[in-house]
Design a protein around this motif. Structure first.
Motif, PDB file in Angstrom:
ATOM      1  N   ASP A 152       0.854  -1.192   0.000  1.00  0.00           N
ATOM      2  CA  ASP A 152       0.000   0.000   0.000  1.00  0.00           C
ATOM      3  C   ASP A 152       0.889   1.241   0.000  1.00  0.00           C
ATOM      4  N   VAL A 153       1.266   1.710  -1.192  1.00  0.00           N
ATOM      5  CA  VAL A 153       2.202   2.816  -1.308  1.00  0.00           C
ATOM      6  C   VAL A 153       1.631   4.092  -0.703  1.00  0.00           C
ATOM      7  N   ALA A 154       0.405   4.441  -1.078  1.00  0.00           N
ATOM      8  CA  ALA A 154      -0.209   5.669  -0.571  1.00  0.00           C
ATOM      9  C   ALA A 154      -0.351   5.621   0.946  1.00  0.00           C
ATOM     10  N   GLY A 155      -0.788   4.474   1.469  1.00  0.00           N
ATOM     11  CA  GLY A 155      -0.953   4.340   2.912  1.00  0.00           C
ATOM     12  C   GLY A 155       0.364   4.429   3.655  1.00  0.00           C
ATOM     13  N   ALA A 156       1.393   3.781   3.114  1.00  0.00           N
ATOM     14  CA  ALA A 156       2.702   3.793   3.770  1.00  0.00           C
ATOM     15  C   ALA A 156       3.296   5.195   3.785  1.00  0.00           C
ATOM     16  N   CYS A 157       3.166   5.911   2.664  1.00  0.00           N
ATOM     17  CA  CYS A 157       3.706   7.278   2.589  1.00  0.00           C
ATOM     18  C   CYS A 157       2.979   8.213   3.551  1.00  0.00           C
ATOM     19  N   ALA A 158       1.654   8.074   3.617  1.00  0.00           N
ATOM     20  CA  ALA A 158       0.876   8.927   4.514  1.00  0.00           C
ATOM     21  C   ALA A 158       1.195   8.626   5.973  1.00  0.00           C
ATOM     22  N   HIS A 159       1.491   7.359   6.261  1.00  0.00           N
ATOM     23  CA  HIS A 159       1.762   6.938   7.636  1.00  0.00           C
ATOM     24  C   HIS A 159       3.172   7.323   8.069  1.00  0.00           C
ATOM     25  N   TRP A 160       4.114   7.364   7.130  1.00  0.00           N
ATOM     26  CA  TRP A 160       5.537   7.539   7.461  1.00  0.00           C
ATOM     27  C   TRP A 160       5.830   8.865   8.148  1.00  0.00           C
ATOM     28  N   GLN A 161       5.421   9.972   7.531  1.00  0.00           N
ATOM     29  CA  GLN A 161       5.901  11.266   7.981  1.00  0.00           C
ATOM     30  C   GLN A 161       5.585  11.606   9.435  1.00  0.00           C
ATOM     31  N   PRO A 162       4.346  11.458   9.889  1.00  0.00           N
ATOM     32  CA  PRO A 162       4.082  11.919  11.256  1.00  0.00           C
ATOM     33  C   PRO A 162       4.626  11.000  12.345  1.00  0.00           C
ATOM     34  N   TRP A 163       4.832   9.707  12.024  1.00  0.00           N
ATOM     35  CA  TRP A 163       5.028   8.780  13.130  1.00  0.00           C
ATOM     36  C   TRP A 163       6.246   7.891  13.077  1.00  0.00           C
ATOM     37  N   MET A 164       7.062   7.982  12.028  1.00  0.00           N
ATOM     38  CA  MET A 164       8.265   7.171  12.033  1.00  0.00           C
ATOM     39  C   MET A 164       9.338   7.862  12.861  1.00  0.00           C
TER      40      MET A 164
END
Length: 259
Positions: free
Chosen positions: A214-226
């Motif tokens: 899930d490219v879109a989901g992974a990108c959206a999830h990455w920035q705020p919480w990694m």
């Protein structure tokens, strides 16, 4: 006369260092390779011992050579580290008054395509490396091992950024990450145990999104919480205008202070 001789020796040592550096860059010399003895190197380059040692000191400062001590010691090729480059890069940013917010914006631009590429390709070895890092972070969080959590979080970040087909972009991302880690380590208090466990939940969610492609989901999830450094929460640093700090390199990036 002394000053002239010293300058000449310095130039000669730089020429010798550049010759060895070129052999390392070309792959002729690889990490772990041992050099010939000092006497042999002196004969090869036609230089004095002091000049040879100065050349090796130059390469040692750059992280390309380690001089092993003892009876069976001597110079050995090592894998180059980004630490010296990160120190100079951070100093350049600091002298220019660059803020942590500016650095965060640059990372967002650079990291998004890397996360997308990682998720799109999601090779088995890459996913396995990511899973190992996530579980190491989880174990450290349960044990209350703050430094261990930070190392595991850094390994998670490395797992994602080193798998990109664009290696130049991956190196740039890791360089920005090192500078950001310096500033974050100084700007905020370490995550406590509940916050670490909360972060692990987000790490696991990212692993699930990547594994599913899930490219879109992974990108959206990455920035705020990694939270790859394990040292601060995004909510504490998102809007700060703190100047970028200068990095040290004792055991990875070490902050000298964010004003």
């Amino acid at each position: 006369m002394t000053r002239h001789t010293g300058a000449r020796n310095a130039r000669t040592s730089e020429v010798v260092a550049e010759s060895i550096r070129a052999r390392i860059a070309s792959g002729e010399l690889k990490a772990g390779d041992r050099f010939p003895t000092e006497d042999e190197l002196m004969a090869v380059f036609g230089i004095a011992r002091a000049t040879l040692r100065e050349a090796l000191r130059i390469l040692e400062t750059e992280g390309l050579v380690t001089v092993l001590r003892g009876r069976h010691g001597g110079p050995q090729v090592t894998s180059p580290s980004l630490d010296p480059l990160a120190r100079m890069f951070a100093l350049h940013l600091q002298m220019g008054g660059v803020s942590a917010r500016d650095l965060h914006a640059a990372r967002e631009i650079v990291e998004q395509p890397l996360v997308a590429a990682f998720t799109r390709t999601r090779s088995a070895p890459a996913l396995a490396e990511l899973h190992t890092a996530v579980e190491a972070a989880a174990a450290a969080a349960e044990a209350g091992d703050g430094p261990g959590f930070g190392r595991a979080s850094g390994a998670l970040y490395s797992a994602v950024t080193t798998q990109s087909p664009n290696r130049s972009l991956g190196v740039l991302a890791r360089l920005l990450h090192q500078v950001a880690a310096c500033c974050q380590q100084t700007a905020g208090r370490p995550l406590d145990a509940p916050e670490q466990r909360h972060a692990v939940g987000y790490y696991r969610r990212f692993h699930q999104l990547a594994e599913a492609g899930d490219v879109a989901g992974a990108c959206a999830h990455w920035q705020p919480w990694m939270i790859h450094t394990g040292s601060t929460s995004p909510s504490r640093t998102a809007d700060r205008e703190l100047p970028v700090t200068r990095c040290g390199a004792t055991h990875g990036p070490v902050a000298t202070g964010c004003r």
